[in-house]
Design a protein around this motif. Sequence first.
Motif, PDB file in Angstrom:
ATOM      1  N   ALA A 242       0.847  -1.208   0.000  1.00 28.07           N
ATOM      2  CA  ALA A 242       0.000   0.000   0.000  1.00 28.07           C
ATOM      3  C   ALA A 242       0.878   1.252   0.000  1.00 28.07           C
ATOM      4  CB  ALA A 242      -0.921  -0.009   1.213  1.00 28.07           C
ATOM      5  N   ASN A 243       1.927   1.235   0.815  1.00 36.98           N
ATOM      6  CA  ASN A 243       2.836   2.395   0.864  1.00 36.98           C
ATOM      7  C   ASN A 243       3.537   2.615  -0.469  1.00 36.98           C
ATOM      8  OD1 ASN A 243       2.314   3.158   3.488  1.00 36.98           O
ATOM      9  ND2 ASN A 243       3.923   1.865   4.357  1.00 36.98           N
ATOM     10  N   LEU A 244       3.888   1.524  -1.115  1.00 39.44           N
ATOM     11  CA  LEU A 244       4.547   1.621  -2.421  1.00 39.44           C
ATOM     12  C   LEU A 244       3.600   2.223  -3.451  1.00 39.44           C
ATOM     13  CD1 LEU A 244       6.539  -1.619  -3.357  1.00 39.44           C
ATOM     14  CD2 LEU A 244       7.337   0.749  -3.443  1.00 39.44           C
ATOM     15  N   LYS A 245       2.353   1.734  -3.414  1.00 40.68           N
ATOM     16  CA  LYS A 245       1.372   2.143  -4.415  1.00 40.68           C
ATOM     17  C   LYS A 245       1.078   3.641  -4.333  1.00 40.68           C
ATOM     18  CE  LYS A 245      -2.807   0.267  -6.359  1.00 40.68           C
ATOM     19  NZ  LYS A 245      -4.112  -0.287  -6.006  1.00 40.68           N
ATOM     20  N   SER A 246       0.984   4.147  -3.112  1.00 45.57           N
ATOM     21  CA  SER A 246       0.669   5.568  -2.939  1.00 45.57           C
ATOM     22  C   SER A 246       1.930   6.428  -2.915  1.00 45.57           C
ATOM     23  CB  SER A 246      -0.104   5.760  -1.626  1.00 45.57           C
ATOM     24  OG  SER A 246       0.678   5.291  -0.540  1.00 45.57           O
TER      25      SER A 246
END
Length: 279
Positions: A242-246
């Motif tokens: 999730a952190n990577l995606k955002s």
Amino acid sequence: DIYGEMERSYPSRDNSCSVSVSGRRFSELLYPDEHPREDPVALARRLGILPGGQWKPLNCHPLFNVAIILPYRNRQKQLTIFMNYIHPFLQAQNLDYRIFVIEQSPMREFNRAKLFNVGYAEATKINDFHCFIFQDIDLIPQNPDNLYACTKMPRHMSSSINTFRYNLPYIGLFGGAVALTRKQFERVNGFSNVFYGWGGEDDDFQSRLQTRGFKVTRFGPDIAQYYMLNHKKEPPSSARFANLKSGANRYDTDGISNLEYRVLSHQLRPLYSWILADV
Ligand code: NGS
């Protein structure tokens, strides 16, 4: 010719130090687990290392000015092995260098990337370092031609590790050990601060570099060889994807631009500068 790719910190002049280390291997250090461990004070004295883990050559003018940033928690044995190994290695390269160990205080999960940002911020207060090496202490460089200095583009230094049978696991990997000039690092706003726990922070950093138009570089696999010291694997963080995606939404707002932390202790130890930080 890898030396043509280097980004010098100081101009060359009469009596500049040589950069080529001659392809010599640190053969006695191929099995670092068994390497002798000298008392830190005795080692510092024998090698002429100044308090806080600083050294520069005295009989020639160094070409590179480097801060080595090591995030740390609870790996005393590895730290000892690393320090015994790395000082002679760096001295053979005639660098003007200083080593920083950034220890994260207990409580929260380990945040490797944020500790790198803290290391950058603290090092910059002390000296105008031109080049930064960000690396894990379990990685022992095996070829003295793997210069601990910066290149014209950000460099992935540890592309060839024994635990991957000296193969690169994926082309975008930018973990382990990397070298960036201060300018390159500041251009991408450093690392993200949000990656608590294991995984993803290096992939996010690689995207930052790509987005800003940097072409990441590597030396050949024969030069970029590392031996990884044994330890058990950390469980991956569930938030990492999730952190990577955002991540892309935060490149400008999450990094050295919004870095907040507290220094709990700062000591000049014989082989390194030690900073205990609450992040
Ligand atoms: C990826 C991780 C990276 C990590 C790399 C190598 O999957 O952070 O593996 O890990 N990315 C994510 O989890 C999103 S290693 O095999 O060295 O343990 O650096």
